[in-house]
Design an enzyme around this catalytic site. Structure first.
Site, PDB file in Angstrom:
ATOM      1  N   THR A 142     -95.901 -53.687 -12.985  1.00  0.00           N
ATOM      2  CA  THR A 142     -96.453 -52.473 -13.581  1.00  0.00           C
ATOM      3  C   THR A 142     -96.319 -52.436 -15.102  1.00  0.00           C
ATOM      4  O   THR A 142     -95.342 -52.959 -15.652  1.00  0.00           O
ATOM      5  CB  THR A 142     -95.734 -51.247 -12.990  1.00  0.00           C
ATOM      6  OG1 THR A 142     -96.016 -50.105 -13.817  1.00  0.00           O
ATOM      7  CG2 THR A 142     -94.226 -51.408 -12.930  1.00  0.00           C
ATOM      8  N   GLU A 151     -95.384 -49.935 -16.535  1.00  0.00           N
ATOM      9  CA  GLU A 151     -94.167 -49.155 -16.804  1.00  0.00           C
ATOM     10  C   GLU A 151     -93.030 -50.053 -17.294  1.00  0.00           C
ATOM     11  O   GLU A 151     -92.059 -49.567 -17.869  1.00  0.00           O
ATOM     12  CB  GLU A 151     -93.715 -48.418 -15.535  1.00  0.00           C
ATOM     13  CG  GLU A 151     -94.431 -47.115 -15.289  1.00  0.00           C
ATOM     14  CD  GLU A 151     -94.066 -46.009 -16.279  1.00  0.00           C
ATOM     15  OE1 GLU A 151     -92.877 -45.724 -16.447  1.00  0.00           O
ATOM     16  OE2 GLU A 151     -94.989 -45.445 -16.892  1.00  0.00           O
ATOM     17  N   TYR A 163     -87.708 -46.106 -11.708  1.00  0.00           N
ATOM     18  CA  TYR A 163     -88.839 -46.886 -11.169  1.00  0.00           C
ATOM     19  C   TYR A 163     -89.073 -48.144 -12.006  1.00  0.00           C
ATOM     20  O   TYR A 163     -89.158 -49.258 -11.472  1.00  0.00           O
ATOM     21  CB  TYR A 163     -90.095 -46.000 -11.148  1.00  0.00           C
ATOM     22  CG  TYR A 163     -91.386 -46.746 -10.855  1.00  0.00           C
ATOM     23  CD1 TYR A 163     -91.748 -47.071  -9.556  1.00  0.00           C
ATOM     24  CD2 TYR A 163     -92.255 -47.120 -11.886  1.00  0.00           C
ATOM     25  CE1 TYR A 163     -92.935 -47.753  -9.287  1.00  0.00           C
ATOM     26  CE2 TYR A 163     -93.436 -47.790 -11.630  1.00  0.00           C
ATOM     27  CZ  TYR A 163     -93.774 -48.111 -10.330  1.00  0.00           C
ATOM     28  OH  TYR A 163     -94.950 -48.780 -10.062  1.00  0.00           O
ATOM     29  N   LYS A 173     -88.574 -52.070 -10.886  1.00  0.00           N
ATOM     30  CA  LYS A 173     -89.684 -53.030 -10.948  1.00  0.00           C
ATOM     31  C   LYS A 173     -89.346 -54.222 -11.863  1.00  0.00           C
ATOM     32  O   LYS A 173     -89.900 -55.310 -11.702  1.00  0.00           O
ATOM     33  CB  LYS A 173     -90.951 -52.328 -11.443  1.00  0.00           C
ATOM     34  CG  LYS A 173     -91.584 -51.412 -10.394  1.00  0.00           C
ATOM     35  CD  LYS A 173     -92.355 -52.203  -9.332  1.00  0.00           C
ATOM     36  CE  LYS A 173     -93.117 -51.302  -8.396  1.00  0.00           C
ATOM     37  NZ  LYS A 173     -93.935 -52.021  -7.419  1.00  0.00           N
TER      38      LYS A 173
HETATM   39  P1  NAP Z   1     -99.105 -45.802  -3.250  1.00  0.00           P
HETATM   40  O1  NAP Z   1    -100.455 -45.251  -2.999  1.00  0.00           O
HETATM   41  O2  NAP Z   1     -97.967 -44.885  -3.513  1.00  0.00           O
HETATM   42  O3  NAP Z   1     -98.741 -46.763  -2.000  1.00  0.00           O
HETATM   43  C1  NAP Z   1     -97.445 -47.230  -1.805  1.00  0.00           C
HETATM   44  C2  NAP Z   1     -97.374 -47.868  -0.440  1.00  0.00           C
HETATM   45  O4  NAP Z   1     -96.030 -48.309  -0.215  1.00  0.00           O
HETATM   46  C3  NAP Z   1     -97.719 -46.915   0.725  1.00  0.00           C
HETATM   47  O5  NAP Z   1     -98.379 -47.642   1.727  1.00  0.00           O
HETATM   48  C4  NAP Z   1     -96.337 -46.492   1.198  1.00  0.00           C
HETATM   49  O6  NAP Z   1     -96.315 -46.058   2.539  1.00  0.00           O
HETATM   50  C5  NAP Z   1     -95.619 -47.814   1.058  1.00  0.00           C
HETATM   51  N1  NAP Z   1     -94.165 -47.681   1.084  1.00  0.00           N
HETATM   52  C6  NAP Z   1     -93.381 -46.870   0.346  1.00  0.00           C
HETATM   53  N2  NAP Z   1     -92.091 -47.048   0.661  1.00  0.00           N
HETATM   54  C7  NAP Z   1     -92.075 -47.984   1.643  1.00  0.00           C
HETATM   55  C8  NAP Z   1     -91.050 -48.573   2.416  1.00  0.00           C
HETATM   56  N3  NAP Z   1     -89.770 -48.237   2.259  1.00  0.00           N
HETATM   57  N4  NAP Z   1     -91.395 -49.519   3.327  1.00  0.00           N
HETATM   58  C9  NAP Z   1     -92.680 -49.860   3.514  1.00  0.00           C
HETATM   59  N5  NAP Z   1     -93.694 -49.326   2.834  1.00  0.00           N
HETATM   60  C10 NAP Z   1     -93.394 -48.399   1.909  1.00  0.00           C
HETATM   61  O7  NAP Z   1     -99.141 -46.816  -4.486  1.00  0.00           O
HETATM   62  P2  NAP Z   1    -100.398 -47.644  -5.091  1.00  0.00           P
HETATM   63  O8  NAP Z   1    -100.954 -46.859  -6.220  1.00  0.00           O
HETATM   64  O9  NAP Z   1    -101.254 -48.117  -3.997  1.00  0.00           O
HETATM   65  O10 NAP Z   1     -99.627 -48.863  -5.756  1.00  0.00           O
HETATM   66  C11 NAP Z   1     -99.360 -50.062  -5.018  1.00  0.00           C
HETATM   67  C12 NAP Z   1     -98.232 -50.827  -5.691  1.00  0.00           C
HETATM   68  O11 NAP Z   1     -98.610 -51.139  -7.028  1.00  0.00           O
HETATM   69  C13 NAP Z   1     -96.923 -50.069  -5.796  1.00  0.00           C
HETATM   70  O12 NAP Z   1     -95.889 -51.010  -5.666  1.00  0.00           O
HETATM   71  C14 NAP Z   1     -96.927 -49.507  -7.204  1.00  0.00           C
HETATM   72  O13 NAP Z   1     -95.609 -49.312  -7.667  1.00  0.00           O
HETATM   73  C15 NAP Z   1     -97.647 -50.619  -7.945  1.00  0.00           C
HETATM   74  N6  NAP Z   1     -98.409 -50.222  -9.124  1.00  0.00           N
HETATM   75  C16 NAP Z   1     -99.342 -49.222  -9.047  1.00  0.00           C
HETATM   76  C17 NAP Z   1    -100.095 -48.910 -10.164  1.00  0.00           C
HETATM   77  C18 NAP Z   1    -101.127 -47.815 -10.125  1.00  0.00           C
HETATM   78  O14 NAP Z   1    -101.535 -47.358 -11.200  1.00  0.00           O
HETATM   79  N7  NAP Z   1    -101.618 -47.420  -8.961  1.00  0.00           N
HETATM   80  C19 NAP Z   1     -99.907 -49.620 -11.367  1.00  0.00           C
HETATM   81  C20 NAP Z   1     -98.967 -50.638 -11.388  1.00  0.00           C
HETATM   82  C21 NAP Z   1     -98.235 -50.954 -10.259  1.00  0.00           C
HETATM   83  P3  NAP Z   1     -96.673 -44.528   2.947  1.00  0.00           P
HETATM   84  O15 NAP Z   1     -98.191 -44.453   2.949  1.00  0.00           O
HETATM   85  O16 NAP Z   1     -96.065 -44.389   4.274  1.00  0.00           O
HETATM   86  O17 NAP Z   1     -96.074 -43.638   1.893  1.00  0.00           O
HETATM   87  N1  GDD Z   2     -97.864 -36.974 -12.197  1.00  0.00           N
HETATM   88  C1  GDD Z   2     -98.058 -36.122 -13.223  1.00  0.00           C
HETATM   89  N2  GDD Z   2     -98.201 -34.797 -12.964  1.00  0.00           N
HETATM   90  N3  GDD Z   2     -98.096 -36.638 -14.468  1.00  0.00           N
HETATM   91  C2  GDD Z   2     -98.320 -35.766 -15.485  1.00  0.00           C
HETATM   92  C3  GDD Z   2     -98.493 -34.400 -15.291  1.00  0.00           C
HETATM   93  C4  GDD Z   2     -98.420 -33.877 -13.963  1.00  0.00           C
HETATM   94  O1  GDD Z   2     -98.543 -32.694 -13.709  1.00  0.00           O
HETATM   95  N4  GDD Z   2     -98.718 -33.829 -16.497  1.00  0.00           N
HETATM   96  C5  GDD Z   2     -98.684 -34.788 -17.404  1.00  0.00           C
HETATM   97  N5  GDD Z   2     -98.430 -35.983 -16.807  1.00  0.00           N
HETATM   98  C6  GDD Z   2     -98.287 -37.266 -17.491  1.00  0.00           C
HETATM   99  C7  GDD Z   2     -97.030 -38.035 -17.106  1.00  0.00           C
HETATM  100  O2  GDD Z   2     -95.899 -37.512 -17.808  1.00  0.00           O
HETATM  101  C8  GDD Z   2     -97.438 -39.437 -17.547  1.00  0.00           C
HETATM  102  O3  GDD Z   2     -97.210 -39.611 -18.910  1.00  0.00           O
HETATM  103  C9  GDD Z   2     -98.941 -39.480 -17.287  1.00  0.00           C
HETATM  104  O4  GDD Z   2     -99.352 -38.104 -17.094  1.00  0.00           O
HETATM  105  C10 GDD Z   2     -99.360 -40.290 -16.051  1.00  0.00           C
HETATM  106  O5  GDD Z   2     -98.557 -39.868 -14.967  1.00  0.00           O
HETATM  107  P1  GDD Z   2     -98.821 -40.407 -13.469  1.00  0.00           P
HETATM  108  O6  GDD Z   2    -100.229 -40.176 -13.089  1.00  0.00           O
HETATM  109  O7  GDD Z   2     -97.753 -39.838 -12.603  1.00  0.00           O
HETATM  110  O8  GDD Z   2     -98.685 -41.988 -13.616  1.00  0.00           O
HETATM  111  P2  GDD Z   2     -97.590 -42.898 -14.337  1.00  0.00           P
HETATM  112  O9  GDD Z   2     -98.243 -43.501 -15.535  1.00  0.00           O
HETATM  113  O10 GDD Z   2     -96.322 -42.191 -14.532  1.00  0.00           O
HETATM  114  O11 GDD Z   2     -97.318 -44.014 -13.228  1.00  0.00           O
HETATM  115  C11 GDD Z   2     -98.415 -44.647 -12.555  1.00  0.00           C
HETATM  116  O12 GDD Z   2     -98.819 -45.788 -13.261  1.00  0.00           O
HETATM  117  C12 GDD Z   2     -97.831 -46.837 -13.334  1.00  0.00           C
HETATM  118  C13 GDD Z   2     -98.451 -47.973 -14.171  1.00  0.00           C
HETATM  119  O13 GDD Z   2     -98.329 -47.699 -15.525  1.00  0.00           O
HETATM  120  C14 GDD Z   2     -97.946 -44.983 -11.133  1.00  0.00           C
HETATM  121  O14 GDD Z   2     -99.057 -45.411 -10.387  1.00  0.00           O
HETATM  122  C15 GDD Z   2     -96.919 -46.095 -11.141  1.00  0.00           C
HETATM  123  O15 GDD Z   2     -96.662 -46.513  -9.797  1.00  0.00           O
HETATM  124  C16 GDD Z   2     -97.488 -47.270 -11.934  1.00  0.00           C
HETATM  125  O16 GDD Z   2     -96.543 -48.322 -11.988  1.00  0.00           O
END
Ligand code: NAP
Ligand code: GDD
Length: 344
Positions: free
Chosen positions: A133, A135, A157, A161
């Site tokens: 990520t 992050e 988190y 990671k």
């Molecule tokens: P998500 O929608 O929150 O999906 C997470 C998945 O992990 C869900 O299927 C969840 O199951 C499963 N999970 C959570 N805890 C678990 C456990 N203890 N054992 C088995 N499965 C578990 O996240 P996503 O956005 O698809 O992201 C996928 C991956 O990419 C994550 O590792 C996230 O940290 C990483 N990532 C995401 C982003 C982003 O912007 N989306 C960016 C960078 C990295 P449930 O459905 O049961 O909750």
């Molecule tokens: N969730 C959330 N809710 N975020 C808010 C809000 C709110 O009400 N208001 C402002 N924010 C700001 C957060 O403080 C952050 O700076 C930004 O919006 C994005 O927040 P999220 O959408 O929660 O995503 P994230 O950037 O913290 O994390 C996501 O991206 C990561 C990759 O950079 C997640 O998908 C992580 O799993 C992933 O690794």
């Protein structure tokens, strides 16, 4: 013979798109779902209706990334060609509330899979993708960020990671496992979880437009993110595992927007006329009648904030020949139209 993939986190946003992508590439897809008190396969159920998924090509198993026995047993039984570790407690703010669980799932989860590959003597057969990520860059605000940028994670988190990132490299170097880290910047979609800011904004403003909600409460409006579409990003995961040698890649759109500008774009698309007033926690947006439709609330601020993420994905664009098909405008339109049609 068809290739077999095993996806941890198949029920999540990325897992569901990756499953669809791999099924279209003729893989047999195995996925791990957790037991939950209500059904958690909503992002996958439609796949079973598609004609090319008639035979048993999508197979779900119960398991948990915090349970070594289930991880090791599944890998032993399936002997997959590719494993994608997408399972995580993926919410940054929640990681401050549940730091130990986040470390167990997000850090040790990767170790459990890598060790199971080794324990089952699958080093030569099984390739591994780790969901890293942006992050990881955290407080290092020097942008754009690429594979050589110093990590400075800013949440439990991000720190978890970081362990997963390095243990993936360690097993690659020590045991020659084909293991890759994708360092993915934020990616969203109609399937994005409802508590992430993009989906929260879109769902709330659609409801406000339809007079089903009065106010949207947000936290920091000024953090900047590089937001792409999850459909593009899962393609990059697969591409990493098709290369000659295992490497780590940054995946990003190379465009950055603030949370506040994201709100403005969504409001404009929905023809909601808003004006911003006030500063800091008192900043709010009012509509034409002077009613507050967006306000800030302390509960959405984090103990530590990552302010500035912008990716430099030139390595992936060159070596993987990857580039995103969606821009921010198209991503937002996709999310809004899915929200308004009630379908994803
Ligand atoms: P998500 O929608 O929150 O999906 C997470 C998945 O992990 C869900 O299927 C969840 O199951 C499963 N999970 C959570 N805890 C678990 C456990 N203890 N054992 C088995 N499965 C578990 O996240 P996503 O956005 O698809 O992201 C996928 C991956 O990419 C994550 O590792 C996230 O940290 C990483 N990532 C995401 C982003 C982003 O912007 N989306 C960016 C960078 C990295 P449930 O459905 O049961 O909750
Ligand atoms: N969730 C959330 N809710 N975020 C808010 C809000 C709110 O009400 N208001 C402002 N924010 C700001 C957060 O403080 C952050 O700076 C930004 O919006 C994005 O927040 P999220 O959408 O929660 O995503 P994230 O950037 O913290 O994390 C996501 O991206 C990561 C990759 O950079 C997640 O998908 C992580 O799993 C992933 O690794």
């Amino acid at each position: 013979m068809k290739k077999k993939a095993l996806i941890f986190g198949i029920t999540g946003q990325d897992g569901s798109y990756l499953a669809e992508f791999l099924l279209k590439k003729n893989y047999i897809v195995h996925g791990v779902k957790r037991r939950s008190s209500s059904i958690n396969t909503g992002r996958l159920d439609h796949i079973y209706q598609e004609p090319h998924v008639k035979k048993r090509t999508l197979i779900l198993h119960y398991g948990d990334i915090t349970d070594s026995l289930s991880v090791t047993r599944l890998i032993k039984e399936i002997k997959p060609n590719e494993i994608y570790n997408l399972a995580a407690q993926s919410h940054v703010q929640v990681s401050f509330e549940s730091p130990e669980y986040t470390a167990n799932a997000d850090a040790l989860g990767a170790l459990r899979i890598l060790e199971a590959i080794r324990f089952n003597k699958l080093e030569k057969k099984t390739k591994f993708y780790q969901a890293g990520t942006s992050e990881l860059f955290g407080l290092n605000e020097k942008t754009p960020q690429n594979e050589k940028t110093l990590f400075h994670p800013a949440s439990p988190y991000g720190v978890a990671k970081l362990y997963a990132h390095w243990i993936t490299i360690n097993y690659r170097q020590a045991y020659n496992i084909f293991a890759c880290n994708g360092i993915l910047f934020n990616h969203e979609s109609p399937r994005r979880g409802e508590t992430f800011v993009t989906q929260k904004i879109i769902q709330a403003l659609c409801k406000i437009k339809l007079k089903k909600q009065k106010t949207l409460y947000l936290g920091n409006l000024y953090s900047k993110r590089d937001w792409g579409h999850a459909k593009d990003f899962v393609r990059a995961m697969w591409l990493m595992l098709q290369q000659k040698k295992p490497q780590d890649f940054v995946i990003s759109t190379e465009n950055q927007t603030s949370v506040k500008n994201f709100v403005n774009i969504v409001a404009k698309k929905l023809k909601l006329k808003i004006k911003w007033r006030g500063k800091g926690i008192n900043e709010k947006a009012i509509d034409e009648t002077g009613k507050t439709i967006i306000a800030c609330h302390t509960s959405y601020y984090r103990p530590l904030e990552v302010n500035n993420l912008l990716g430099d994905s030139r390595k992936a664009r060159k070596q993987l020949k990857w580039k995103p098909k969606f821009n921010l405008d198209e991503l937002i339109s996709d999310m809004i139209s899915s929200e308004l049609s009630g379908y994803y």
